[in-house]
Motif scaffolding. Sequence first.
Motif, mmCIF file in Angstrom:
data_model
loop_
_atom_site.group_PDB
_atom_site.id
_atom_site.type_symbol
_atom_site.label_atom_id
_atom_site.label_comp_id
_atom_site.label_asym_id
_atom_site.label_seq_id
_atom_site.Cartn_x
_atom_site.Cartn_y
_atom_site.Cartn_z
ATOM 1 N N VAL A 150 -6.303 -68.760 -14.125
ATOM 2 C CA VAL A 150 -7.058 -67.979 -13.144
ATOM 3 C C VAL A 150 -6.093 -67.557 -12.038
ATOM 4 N N GLY A 151 -6.234 -66.299 -11.590
ATOM 5 C CA GLY A 151 -5.474 -65.803 -10.446
ATOM 6 C C GLY A 151 -6.438 -65.344 -9.371
ATOM 7 N N PHE A 152 -6.143 -65.680 -8.109
ATOM 8 C CA PHE A 152 -7.050 -65.300 -7.018
ATOM 9 C C PHE A 152 -6.254 -65.125 -5.730
ATOM 10 N N PHE B 200 -1.828 -68.339 -8.857
ATOM 11 C CA PHE B 200 -2.131 -68.430 -10.295
ATOM 12 C C PHE B 200 -2.154 -69.902 -10.676
ATOM 13 N N ILE B 201 -3.261 -70.326 -11.268
ATOM 14 C CA ILE B 201 -3.447 -71.746 -11.593
ATOM 15 C C ILE B 201 -3.850 -71.904 -13.061
ATOM 16 N N PRO B 202 -3.467 -73.039 -13.663
ATOM 17 C CA PRO B 202 -4.046 -73.378 -14.962
ATOM 18 C C PRO B 202 -5.480 -73.874 -14.740
ATOM 19 N N ARG B 203 -6.373 -73.583 -15.669
ATOM 20 C CA ARG B 203 -7.731 -74.168 -15.564
ATOM 21 C C ARG B 203 -7.673 -75.686 -15.657
ATOM 22 N N GLU B 204 -6.761 -76.154 -16.502
ATOM 23 C CA GLU B 204 -6.582 -77.608 -16.629
ATOM 24 C C GLU B 204 -6.040 -78.161 -15.318
#
Length: 114
Positions: free
Chosen positions: A26-28, A41-45
């Motif tokens: 996910v990027g926000f 930018f993050i991993p969902r995990e």
Amino acid sequence: MSDCLFCDIAAGSIAATKVYETDAVVGFEDINPQAPVHVLFIPREHVASAAELSDAHGDVLVELFAAAAAHAREAGIADRGYRIVTNVGDDAGQTVHHLHLHLVGGRQMMWPPG
Ligand code: AMP
Ligand code: ZN
């Protein structure tokens, strides 16, 4: 709700302005931008930091960097350049203990960083 802010953003239980979303990443928009473009930018995990990565994270790491590079192109900053940074631990200023890449750009970056 979990006890991790970025897990909650990934799950949609806390609002964020998302610019990228797949099954793995996910990027926000950063809520306190330090440059004209500042996206996380993050991993969902849940992975606490880059120090916790293992061989099993190869694919998601490639996606994190590729998503940041694609967003830089879309935001029009790719030609002039940008910075991708991830903070690990207190001395680096990590405040959210869920791995995230900062994409920052749209202005001249300083080096060495503060
Ligand atoms: P770090 O200090 O490297 O752990 O980065 C954490 C980043 O998360 C900071 O740049 C904060 O501005 C950002 N941040 C904190 N809370 C939120 C939120 N609710 N939505 C978006 N970004 C956030
Ligand atoms: Zn998390």
